[in-house]
Design an enzyme around this catalytic site. Structure first.
Site, PDB file in Angstrom:
ATOM      1  N   HIS A  70      -7.695   6.150  10.041  1.00  0.00           N
ATOM      2  CA  HIS A  70      -6.581   5.458   9.465  1.00  0.00           C
ATOM      3  C   HIS A  70      -7.105   4.787   7.893  1.00  0.00           C
ATOM      4  CE1 HIS A  70      -2.801   2.531  10.266  1.00  0.00           C
ATOM      5  NE2 HIS A  70      -2.982   2.808   9.015  1.00  0.00           N
ATOM      6  N   ARG A 101       3.009   6.663  11.895  1.00  0.00           N
ATOM      7  CA  ARG A 101       2.380   5.872  13.229  1.00  0.00           C
ATOM      8  C   ARG A 101       2.014   7.174  14.038  1.00  0.00           C
ATOM      9  NH1 ARG A 101       0.579   2.659  10.402  1.00  0.00           N
ATOM     10  NH2 ARG A 101       1.110   0.364  10.680  1.00  0.00           N
ATOM     11  N   GLN A 134      -5.834   3.486  18.357  1.00  0.00           N
ATOM     12  CA  GLN A 134      -6.881   3.420  17.468  1.00  0.00           C
ATOM     13  C   GLN A 134      -8.005   2.277  17.780  1.00  0.00           C
ATOM     14  OE1 GLN A 134      -4.030   4.593  13.555  1.00  0.00           O
ATOM     15  NE2 GLN A 134      -5.018   2.834  13.366  1.00  0.00           N
ATOM     16  N   ASN A 180       0.910  -1.292  -0.099  1.00  0.00           N
ATOM     17  CA  ASN A 180       0.053   0.008  -0.065  1.00  0.00           C
ATOM     18  C   ASN A 180       0.845   1.131   0.056  1.00  0.00           C
ATOM     19  OD1 ASN A 180       0.722   0.036   2.526  1.00  0.00           O
ATOM     20  ND2 ASN A 180      -0.839  -0.754   3.564  1.00  0.00           N
TER      21      ASN A 180
HETATM   22  P1  NAD Z   1      10.310   0.891   4.644  1.00  0.00           P
HETATM   23  O1  NAD Z   1      10.782  -0.026   5.327  1.00  0.00           O
HETATM   24  O2  NAD Z   1      10.327   0.741   3.265  1.00  0.00           O
HETATM   25  O3  NAD Z   1      10.942   2.250   5.127  1.00  0.00           O
HETATM   26  C1  NAD Z   1      10.985   2.911   6.410  1.00  0.00           C
HETATM   27  C2  NAD Z   1      12.137   3.828   6.338  1.00  0.00           C
HETATM   28  O4  NAD Z   1      12.406   4.404   7.586  1.00  0.00           O
HETATM   29  C3  NAD Z   1      13.577   3.028   6.141  1.00  0.00           C
HETATM   30  O5  NAD Z   1      14.433   3.702   5.246  1.00  0.00           O
HETATM   31  C4  NAD Z   1      14.187   2.945   7.496  1.00  0.00           C
HETATM   32  O6  NAD Z   1      15.489   3.096   7.538  1.00  0.00           O
HETATM   33  C5  NAD Z   1      13.685   4.356   8.045  1.00  0.00           C
HETATM   34  N1  NAD Z   1      13.833   4.512   9.339  1.00  0.00           N
HETATM   35  C6  NAD Z   1      13.675   3.721  10.654  1.00  0.00           C
HETATM   36  N2  NAD Z   1      14.133   4.468  11.597  1.00  0.00           N
HETATM   37  C7  NAD Z   1      14.125   5.700  11.257  1.00  0.00           C
HETATM   38  C8  NAD Z   1      14.496   6.726  12.047  1.00  0.00           C
HETATM   39  N3  NAD Z   1      14.569   6.571  13.490  1.00  0.00           N
HETATM   40  N4  NAD Z   1      14.957   8.136  11.616  1.00  0.00           N
HETATM   41  C9  NAD Z   1      14.896   8.040  10.257  1.00  0.00           C
HETATM   42  N5  NAD Z   1      14.294   7.043   9.284  1.00  0.00           N
HETATM   43  C10 NAD Z   1      14.045   5.858   9.942  1.00  0.00           C
HETATM   44  O7  NAD Z   1       8.485   1.060   5.099  1.00  0.00           O
HETATM   45  P2  NAD Z   1       7.553   1.848   4.280  1.00  0.00           P
HETATM   46  O8  NAD Z   1       6.789   0.910   3.292  1.00  0.00           O
HETATM   47  O9  NAD Z   1       8.069   3.097   3.628  1.00  0.00           O
HETATM   48  O10 NAD Z   1       6.546   2.309   5.450  1.00  0.00           O
HETATM   49  C11 NAD Z   1       6.750   2.950   6.350  1.00  0.00           C
HETATM   50  C12 NAD Z   1       5.662   3.054   7.705  1.00  0.00           C
HETATM   51  O11 NAD Z   1       4.744   3.671   7.070  1.00  0.00           O
HETATM   52  C13 NAD Z   1       5.251   1.741   8.036  1.00  0.00           C
HETATM   53  O12 NAD Z   1       6.201   1.080   8.778  1.00  0.00           O
HETATM   54  C14 NAD Z   1       3.983   2.113   8.575  1.00  0.00           C
HETATM   55  O13 NAD Z   1       4.056   2.404   9.885  1.00  0.00           O
HETATM   56  C15 NAD Z   1       3.687   3.242   7.833  1.00  0.00           C
HETATM   57  N6  NAD Z   1       2.295   3.039   6.912  1.00  0.00           N
HETATM   58  C16 NAD Z   1       1.233   3.492   7.196  1.00  0.00           C
HETATM   59  C17 NAD Z   1       0.321   3.175   6.508  1.00  0.00           C
HETATM   60  C18 NAD Z   1      -1.131   4.118   6.508  1.00  0.00           C
HETATM   61  O14 NAD Z   1      -2.086   3.381   5.952  1.00  0.00           O
HETATM   62  N7  NAD Z   1      -1.057   5.100   7.340  1.00  0.00           N
HETATM   63  C19 NAD Z   1       0.417   2.371   5.237  1.00  0.00           C
HETATM   64  C20 NAD Z   1       1.464   1.528   5.256  1.00  0.00           C
HETATM   65  C21 NAD Z   1       2.656   1.894   6.049  1.00  0.00           C
END
Ligand code: NAD
Length: 356
Positions: free
Chosen positions: A307, A254, A283, A115
Site C-alpha cells: 500500500h 480498499r 495489511q 493524495n
Molecule cells: P471521494 O469521497 O472524493 O469519492 C468517493 C466516491 O465514491 C464518491 O463519489 C462516492 O459517491 C462514491 N461511492 C461511495 N460508495 C459507492 C458505491 N457503493 N458505489 C459507487 N460509488 C460509490 O474519495 P476519494 O478521495 O476519491 O477516495 C476514494 C477512496 O480511495 C478512499 O476512500 C480510500 O479508500 C481510497 N484511497 C486509497 C489510497 C491509496 O493509497 N491506495 C489513497 C487515497 C484514497
C-alpha cells in the site's frame, strides 16, 4: 492533552530520508511543535503487544494512517473514554469503526484531496502495465531471456478499450481526466452521486446505473470508492460473472471491496486477464496471501504492490501539513474545513461512505 500517533516503523529508510513523514521515526513532523505547545505526543505501532491498547484509554486525539493502519475497533472506541478526535493522515478512514465513532460522538477527519493525484497516477500506471503486459516482460529481461512472442501474445493498446470507474469522486474523476488523451472507446462510471454535467462532459464520461450492466461493458474496471457496508465484497464471484472475459481489474481503493478468493479464482481461470492494486483485505498482507502470487493461465496478470500509491513523498508532505492544520483548528476551537469531516459529532458529514 494526550495525542496518540499510530504509525509504522520506517527503519533505515526513515532515518536516511526525513521526508518519510508518515513513520514512527519522523512522526509527521509534529513532535517538536506539539511538545512546544505542551501536549503529550505518544507514538506507537499497532499490534496486540503495542502501546496502542494502553494509551487509547485516555488519549484525546488519535492520529493514524491507512498505509499500515491502527485498527480502531468498536471495542477500542468503547474503551477510549477521553477520545474526541481521530485524524487520518491520508484519505480513507475505514480502519476506524465509523459507526462506533458516530455512536460515541468521536469526530473522524481525514486530509481530503491530499493524495488523490498520487493515487490517480498509480491507477493509470496499473491499467497500462496490465493491458500492455509489462511485468512479465520486465521479468523476462532480468532473467536474461528474450522471447517477444511470449509477451506480445497478451499485450494490447489502451486506445479503443472501454474503461470504467466504480466511484467517480476525487480520485475516480482524476483517473478519467488522465485517461481522456488515451482515446479510449468509452469512459464510464458507476456512482450514486452523479458528476456535475460540465465535469462529465469535460472528460466525456457516461454514467451507468446498474453495476452488472456497467461491468459487462468494460474492458478495464478501476475501483475508486471508499470501503463501507455498501462496498465490502462488492466485487464478488457473482459480479465477476458479469465482467467481460479477459477484462482487467485495478483496485487502489480498499482490498476488502474485492473478494480475495473470487478474484484469485477469476485470475487463475483467465476470466480476468489481470488484477493490480496496492490495497489488501489485511495489511500488512500475510506472506502467503494469494494476491501476492496469483497468475493468469499465461503466467502473468499480477500488478500487486504494498500500500503505497497514496504515500509518495509529495503526498506525505501534503497530508502531514493537513494533519497539522486540523490540529491547529482543534486546539483553537476554529471550524474544520468541511471537506475533511467524515464523522462530525454524532453523525456522518460525508455522502461518500454509503447512502444513508
Ligand atoms: P471521494 O469521497 O472524493 O469519492 C468517493 C466516491 O465514491 C464518491 O463519489 C462516492 O459517491 C462514491 N461511492 C461511495 N460508495 C459507492 C458505491 N457503493 N458505489 C459507487 N460509488 C460509490 O474519495 P476519494 O478521495 O476519491 O477516495 C476514494 C477512496 O480511495 C478512499 O476512500 C480510500 O479508500 C481510497 N484511497 C486509497 C489510497 C491509496 O493509497 N491506495 C489513497 C487515497 C484514497
Amino acid at each position: 492533552m494526550k495525542v496518540l500517533v499510530i504509525l509504522y516503523k520506517g527503519g533505515k529508510a526513515a532515518q536516511e530520508e526525513p521526508r518519510l513523514l508518515g513513520t514512527v521515526e519522523n512522526k509527521l513532523g509534529l513532535e517538536s511543535w506539539l511538545k512546544g505547545l505542551g501536549h503529550e505526543l505518544i507514538d506507537s505501532k499497532e499490534g496486540p503487544d503495542s502501546d496502542f491498547q494502553k494509551h487509547i484509554v485516555d488519549a484525546e486525539v488519535l492520529i493514524t494512517t491507512p498505509f499500515h493502519p491502527g485498527y480502531l475497533t468498536r471495542d477500542l472506541v468503547e474503551k477510549a473514554k477521553n477520545l474526541k478526535l481521530c485524524i487520518t493522515a491520508g484519505v480513507g478512514s475505514d480502519h476506524i469503526d465509523l459507526n462506533a465513532a458516530v455512536d460515541h460522538r468521536v469526530q473522524v477527519l481525514e486530509v481530503s484531496g491530499s493524495n488523490v493525484v498520487s493515487v490517480a497516477e498509480h491507477v493509470v500506471m496499473s491499467i497500462l502495465l496490465l493491458v500492455r503486459n509489462f511485468t512479465p516482460a520486465h521479468e523476462m529481461v532480468e532473467r536474461g531471456d528474450w522471447q517477444v512472442s511470449d509477451i506480445a501474445r497478451n499485450a494490447y493498446d489502451l486506445e479503443g478499450k472501454v474503461v470504467g470507474t466504480i466511484g467517480a469522486g476525487r480520485i475516480g474523476y482524476r483517473v478519467l481526466q488522465r485517461l481522456k488523451p488515451f482515446d479510449c472507446k468509452e469512459l464510464l462510471y458507476y456512482d450514486y452521486s452523479p458528476l456535475p454535467p460540465a465535469a462529465a462532459e469535460t472528460v466525456g464520461a457516461r454514467k451507468i446505473d446498474d453495476l452488472k450492466d456497467f461491468v459487462s461493458k468494460c474492458d478495464v474496471v478501476t475501483v475508486n470508492c471508499p470501503l463501507h457496508e455498501g462496498t465490502r465484497g462488492l466485487v464478488n464471484a457473482e459480479l465477476l460473472k458479469h465482467f467481460k472475459k479477459g477484462a482487467w481489474l485495478v483496485n487502489t481503493a480498499r482490498g476488502a471491496i474485492c473478494d480475495k478468493d473470487a478474484v484469485a479464482a477469476a485470475i487463475k481461470s483467465g476470466h480476468l486477464n489481470g488484477y493490480a492494486g496496492d490495497v489488501w483485505n489485511v495489511q500488512p498482507a500475510p506472506k502467503d496471501h494469494i494476491w501476492r502470487t496469483m497468475k493468469n493461465p499465461l503466467g502473468a496478470g499480477n500488478g500487486m504492490v504494498p500500500h503505497y500509491s497514496g504515500t509518495t513523498l509529495d503526498a506525505q508532505a501534503r497530508y502531514a501539513s493537513g494533519v497539522r492544520s486540523i490540529l491547529e483548528n482543534y486546539f483553537s476551537n476554529k471550524p474544520q474545513d468541511p471537506q475533511n469531516v467524515i464523522v462530525g459529532i454524532g453523525k456522518y458529514e460525508t455522502k461518500a461512505y454509503g447512502q444513508r
